[in-house]
Design a protein around this motif. Structure first.
Motif, PDB file in Angstrom:
ATOM      1  N   UNK A   6      41.741  11.908  11.296  1.00  0.00           N
ATOM      2  CA  UNK A   6      43.079  11.697  11.397  1.00  0.00           C
ATOM      3  C   UNK A   6      43.512  11.732  12.934  1.00  0.00           C
ATOM      4  N   UNK A   7      44.691  11.921  13.236  1.00  0.00           N
ATOM      5  CA  UNK A   7      45.192  12.125  14.767  1.00  0.00           C
ATOM      6  C   UNK A   7      46.453  12.912  14.702  1.00  0.00           C
ATOM      7  N   UNK A   8      46.950  13.456  15.737  1.00  0.00           N
ATOM      8  CA  UNK A   8      48.254  13.915  16.112  1.00  0.00           C
ATOM      9  C   UNK A   8      48.654  13.033  17.178  1.00  0.00           C
ATOM     10  N   UNK A   9      49.878  12.819  17.113  1.00  0.00           N
ATOM     11  CA  UNK A   9      50.711  12.025  18.144  1.00  0.00           C
ATOM     12  C   UNK A   9      50.308  10.481  18.219  1.00  0.00           C
ATOM     13  N   UNK A  10      50.630  10.025  19.125  1.00  0.00           N
ATOM     14  CA  UNK A  10      50.160   8.674  19.669  1.00  0.00           C
ATOM     15  C   UNK A  10      51.016   7.508  18.843  1.00  0.00           C
ATOM     16  N   UNK A  11      50.291   6.480  18.357  1.00  0.00           N
ATOM     17  CA  UNK A  11      51.191   5.413  17.608  1.00  0.00           C
ATOM     18  C   UNK A  11      50.634   5.412  16.240  1.00  0.00           C
ATOM     19  N   UNK A  66      48.270  11.652  21.970  1.00  0.00           N
ATOM     20  CA  UNK A  66      47.231  11.792  21.002  1.00  0.00           C
ATOM     21  C   UNK A  66      46.190  12.628  21.046  1.00  0.00           C
ATOM     22  N   UNK A  67      45.886  13.407  19.933  1.00  0.00           N
ATOM     23  CA  UNK A  67      44.638  14.060  19.853  1.00  0.00           C
ATOM     24  C   UNK A  67      44.052  13.631  18.527  1.00  0.00           C
TER      25      UNK A  67
END
Length: 295
Positions: free
Chosen positions: A45-50, A145-146
């Motif tokens: 998964x990811x934090x932030x971004x699009x 994004x992370x």
């Protein structure tokens, strides 16, 4: 991962009586800890971004306030479904949004209307057509994004959790808002050794982003707070409804403050999305609810 071999289980064996250690280990629950992805590790998964949203899904808005911020996405294909104890999807993506306002524009503590308006969970089933990265609406700055990978860990109930109070409390009401019980340490002055082991384990898994397991609170029982959102009021009917909710609510996602993603929830706080077990099994994410805590 075998929960019985986890550091939390070992701490129980070291600092509790044999009988209480057995009870403690039975209380431990699996959680899917999300941490920054290293090269060669699977992307979970990811934090932030699009976010990757279908063309027909509008960016979530809170009427009268504005667009919600995109917080996190998790890939259900990467969940260790067989090892988690909640009925998470085994495919598709989950996207989490939160209105990151302040003052009167903030999602208010225990306010069902602001929680409904200011938070959102969107599930995109596998194979949904026309899915593409979506930029934040004009005027809303995306979080950096992370990228995240995941690992299965043991999680433990906090001192106000109804499961812990039921197991080790002496006369306390597990459903009461303020009932609290100590961990049943023996031969450990002031419980320092056990708390040191607990603190060390938590430090090794910080920031505390995770799917499933027990919520890690900053200020009181997370599950009891969410029960107040779903069943507000002080009359006997509301209290009975909250008591019935406690064993049914499960944590869907916990997102910690994380400087890498520019995320600071109050004073090093955390965001928590919870849902009834039956609603999760039915993939009815419109019924997910929320609370947040800060020091």
């Amino acid at each position: 991962m075998e929960i019985s071999e986890s550091p939390l289980a070992e701490a129980g064996r070291r600092f509790f009586s044999p009988e209480n250690a057995k009870t403690w280990i039975e209380l431990l629950r699996p959680g899917f800890h999300l941490r920054e992805q290293n090269e060669g590790e699977p992307l979970v998964g990811y934090l932030g971004g699009e976010p990757l949203l279908p063309a027909g899904v509008e960016w979530p808005q809170w009427e009268g306030h504005g667009p919600l911020s995109f917080v996190a996405a998790v890939d259900c294909d990467e969940f260790p479904v067989a090892e988690l104890d909640i009925p998470v999807p085994d495919s598709g993506m989950l996207f989490f949004f939160y209105f990151n306002g302040v003052g009167e524009d903030a999602v208010q503590y225990l306010d069902p209307d602001s929680i409904k308006g200011g938070t959102r969970v969107i599930y995109v089933p596998e194979g949904t057509p026309d899915v593409a990265p979506r930029s934040a609406p004009e005027g809303l700055e995306a979080f950096p994004r992370v990228m995240l990978t995941g690992e299965l860990i043991a999680t433990a109930p906090d001192n106000e959790n109804s499961a812990l109070v039921s197991a080790f409390g002496e006369g306390e009401d597990p459903a009461a808002d303020d009932d609290y019980t100590e961990y049943p340490t023996v031969g450990d002055a002031d419980g320092d050794g056990f708390y040191d082991a607990l603190t060390s384990f938590r430090r090794d898994h910080s920031p505390h982003h995770r799917v499933g397991g027990y919520a890690l609170p900053k200020a009181g029982s997370v599950t009891k707070e969410v029960a107040h959102v779903l069943a507000p009021g002080d009359d006997d009917a509301a209290k009975a409804a909250r008591k019935a909710l406690l064993p049914e609510l499960v944590m869907l996602l916990q997102v910690d403050s994380d400087g890498r993603a520019g995320m600071e929830w109050g004073d090093t706080g955390r965001l928590y999305w919870l849902i009834r077990r039956e609603d999760l099994a039915a993939r009815d994410f419109d019924k997910a609810t929320f609370t947040w805590q800060s020091e």
